[in-house]
Design an enzyme around this catalytic site. Structure first.
Site, mmCIF file in Angstrom:
data_model
loop_
_atom_site.group_PDB
_atom_site.id
_atom_site.type_symbol
_atom_site.label_atom_id
_atom_site.label_comp_id
_atom_site.label_asym_id
_atom_site.label_seq_id
_atom_site.Cartn_x
_atom_site.Cartn_y
_atom_site.Cartn_z
ATOM 1 N N LYS A 1 0.902 -1.161 0.000
ATOM 2 C CA LYS A 1 0.000 0.000 0.000
ATOM 3 C C LYS A 1 0.938 1.208 0.000
ATOM 4 O O LYS A 1 1.655 1.461 0.967
ATOM 5 C CB LYS A 1 -0.853 -0.089 1.250
ATOM 6 C CG LYS A 1 -1.847 0.971 1.675
ATOM 7 C CD LYS A 1 -1.871 2.274 1.016
ATOM 8 C CE LYS A 1 -2.571 3.360 1.779
ATOM 9 N NZ LYS A 1 -1.676 4.464 2.107
ATOM 10 N N SER B 1 2.283 5.494 12.532
ATOM 11 C CA SER B 1 1.837 6.053 13.814
ATOM 12 C C SER B 1 1.145 4.998 14.674
ATOM 13 O O SER B 1 0.655 3.973 14.162
ATOM 14 C CB SER B 1 0.854 7.190 13.548
ATOM 15 O OG SER B 1 -0.339 6.668 12.987
ATOM 16 N N GLY C 1 -1.528 2.348 13.173
ATOM 17 C CA GLY C 1 -1.156 0.952 13.410
ATOM 18 C C GLY C 1 -2.201 0.230 14.233
ATOM 19 O O GLY C 1 -2.596 -0.900 13.922
ATOM 20 N N GLU D 1 5.108 -1.533 13.620
ATOM 21 C CA GLU D 1 6.161 -0.815 14.349
ATOM 22 C C GLU D 1 5.669 0.623 14.438
ATOM 23 O O GLU D 1 5.505 1.286 13.429
ATOM 24 C CB GLU D 1 7.482 -0.951 13.581
ATOM 25 C CG GLU D 1 8.679 -0.501 14.380
ATOM 26 C CD GLU D 1 8.941 0.983 14.220
ATOM 27 O OE1 GLU D 1 8.312 1.758 14.975
ATOM 28 O OE2 GLU D 1 9.746 1.353 13.365
ATOM 29 N N CYS E 1 11.959 6.706 14.319
ATOM 30 C CA CYS E 1 11.236 6.023 15.402
ATOM 31 C C CYS E 1 12.169 5.744 16.578
ATOM 32 O O CYS E 1 11.713 5.473 17.683
ATOM 33 C CB CYS E 1 10.596 4.740 14.895
ATOM 34 S SG CYS E 1 11.585 3.891 13.700
ATOM 35 N N GLU F 1 4.930 10.019 22.222
ATOM 36 C CA GLU F 1 5.949 10.493 21.276
ATOM 37 C C GLU F 1 5.508 11.799 20.592
ATOM 38 O O GLU F 1 4.364 11.934 20.161
ATOM 39 C CB GLU F 1 6.152 9.402 20.218
ATOM 40 C CG GLU F 1 7.192 9.752 19.165
ATOM 41 C CD GLU F 1 7.287 8.709 18.053
ATOM 42 O OE1 GLU F 1 6.363 7.894 17.897
ATOM 43 O OE2 GLU F 1 8.306 8.724 17.338
#
Ligand code: NAP
Length: 508
Positions: free
Chosen positions: A186, A244, A248, A267, A304, A393
């Site tokens: 995707k 994100s 996710g 992740e 990340c 985060e």
């Protein structure tokens, strides 16, 4: 040819070897140069790609390791052949500097070649054999052989912050193709043209290696429905995702709600705490502060593994650390972020901190449009542990210092952290006891623990773990970087008393 990029995207999806378009389009939002139109990924495109992947699996899943290794190497060669054009469109779309895109291209082709040698070696198959014991009492033992087999078609969601190494032909795609799984990507809306030219490279490798055409498809996005259709498609057997937490988690939930739930390897990033232990702070607090600032601002903080939180004692040594970090961050000017949305999310993340009573602004900057400048805040352990939002985060060049009373409070704080990709210790010899005290806690929290370094810059290697407990990832037993990442797309099968003629080629 487009004067600005040297590559004019046609905006189509690659489905089983054919470039397909039609229907609605969406416009790219490059950091520089001309926007282009891309076909929106509709359910019919996803369905066609998944059906072609399933069809291809009946051949590709039984190819020899040597044939797959040659295919991975051919993809790397084809990417290199398009090197300058990939860099040009990649920099235009993402705003990342050319040197970064060139380095990332090397990482991408290096990953493909590493997986080629990894599957040639064959150790990943973890072959086991319990020979038959026909005379065993009270019951004979059958002959048992085990080998890892590919799982089937895999969906991959490219990451916005690694347009090459974690996107169309990135780590997830390389691992899945190495395992013997067809891939449906995707495409990420932040770099659709980069995705298109890399897909073109993969198609050239499919043709030169005589691989089944459904082994790889790229469906561009444009609506959330594209990704949702992909993860819920019954023929998809696993998903690799980097992005994100919100995205996710939404896709993970869809995978779990399917009639046949499938593994979702998400992740989703983390704050990656760094503990500056007392002796190291005394001896070189300023130096560590400066190094931390460098790691925080690398790639505009869009990693990340960005070490967003530093834990350091109150007192002079800790003050020197904070002062040095502030000075170094203050020298970094505003830089372009990957997308308008990511820049906006950075600003609202900063706002979130600015409105909290227990948080002190150390360095506050304003930025506008698609740019971001570093920001630094400070709080104490009690406030941090009481306010969950302080542990979320802020994607970008953002740092939070948490001041503690001593090693005991460092441990209390460590226990309070959620799952992380990494945890870092800055330590000198006199800190060994404190380090030992923290280790059992950190091992339960993070996928990678490092000493006297910074977590940005993830080595692609056999012993790398780029993973960690939830919410850093949705699957604590996996890594998305390094050769172990192939295990996500394999499953063990046991063959009991099978004649050689029926065994898979890797066991015969
Ligand atoms: P994202 O919003 O999570 O998107 C990642 C991919 O998932 C995109 O292809 C997106 O499709 C798709 N997606 C997201 N939510 C979805 C949903 N509900 N249904 C279906 N598909 C969905 O991440 P991003 O765009 O790369 O960056 C946004 C934020 O993610 C950043 O501000 C940062 O906080 C975080 N981030 C984290 C990492 C990390 O290392 N873990 C890396 C990059 C970004 P569309 O593009 O079509 O929406």
């Amino acid at each position: 040819m487009d004067g600005a990029t040297g590559f004019t995207p046609h905006g189509k999806h690659l489905i089983a070897g054919d470039w397909v378009a039609g229907g609605e389009t969406f416009s790219s939002e490059p950091a520089s140069g001309t926007p282009h139109e891309y076909s929106v990924g509709e359910p019919k495109h996803v369905d066609a790609a998944c059906e072609a992947a399933e069809e291809a699996f009946w051949t590709y899943g039984w190819t020899s390791r040597e044939d797959r290794a040659a295919f991975l190497e051919a993809i790397a060669d084809e990417i290199e052949a398009r090197g300058d054009r990939i860099t040009e469109i990649g920099t235009a779309e993402t705003g990342l500097p050319a040197a970064r895109l060139q380095g990332e291209r090397g990482r991408t082709t290096g990953q493909l070649r590493l997986f080629a040698s990894h599957i040639r070696d064959g150790g990943y198959l973890d072959r086991r054999h319990d020979a038959a014991l026909p005379d065993r009492e009270p019951l004979p033992r059958p002959d048992l052989k085990l080998v890892q087999r590919p799982i089937g078609p895999v969906a991959v969601f490219g990451a916005s912050n690694f347009p090459l190494a974690f996107s169309t032909a990135g780590g997830d795609t390389a691992a899945a193709l190495a395992a013997g799984c067809p891939v449906v990507v995707k495409g990420h809306g932040a770099h659709p043209g980069t995705g298109e030219i890399v897909a073109e490279a993969i198609l050239a490798a499919i043709e030169s290696c005589g691989m089944p055409r459904g082994v790889f498809s790229l469906v561009q996005g444009g609506t959330l429905e594209t990704g949702q259709r992909l993860v819920t498609h019954p023929l998809i057997k696993a998903v690799g995702f980097t992005g994100s937490f919100k995205g996710g988690k939404a896709l993970f939930d869809l995978c779990m709600q399917r009639d046949e739930p499938i593994p979702f390897f998400g992740e989703m990033g983390s704050v990656n705490p760094m503990f500056v232990l007392p002796e190291a702070a005394k001896a070189r607090g300023g130096e560590i502060g400066k190094g931390w600032a460098g790691s925080l601002t690398m790639g505009v903080g869009q990693f990340c593994t960005n070490p967003g939180i530093a834990v350091v004692e109150r007192g002079e040594a800790g003050d020197a650390f904070v002062a040095a970090a502030k000075e170094a961050l203050g020298e970094v000017s505003a830089q372009t972020m990957l997308t308008d949305g990511i820049a906006e999310a950075y600003r609202s993340g900063k706002e979130r901190f600015g409105t909290r009573n227990a948080v002190r602004e150390v360095l506050g900057t304003e930025s506008e449009g698609r740019t971001a400048s570093p920001n630094l805040y400070e709080t104490d352990a009690d406030a941090y542990l009481q306010d969950h939002a302080l542990g979320e985060e802020v994607f970008g060049p953002f740092g939070l210092v948490v001041r503690v009373d001593g090693p005991e409070q460092m441990e209390t704080l460590a226990r309070g952290f959620e799952g992380q990709l990494t945890a870092t210790l800055q330590m000198d010899e006199g800190d060994t006891e404190t380090g030992r005290r923290l280790m059992p806690v950190l091992e339960r929290k993070a996928g990678r623990i490092l000493v006297n370094g910074f977590p940005t810059g993830v080595e692609v290697a056999d012993a790398m773990v780029h993973g960690g407990p939830y919410p850093a990832t949705t699957n604590f037993g996996a890594t998305s970087v390094g050769t172990l990442s192939i295990r996500r797309f394999l499953r063990p099968v046991c063959y009991q008393n099978l004649p050689d003629a029926l065994l898979p080629v890797d066991l015969a």
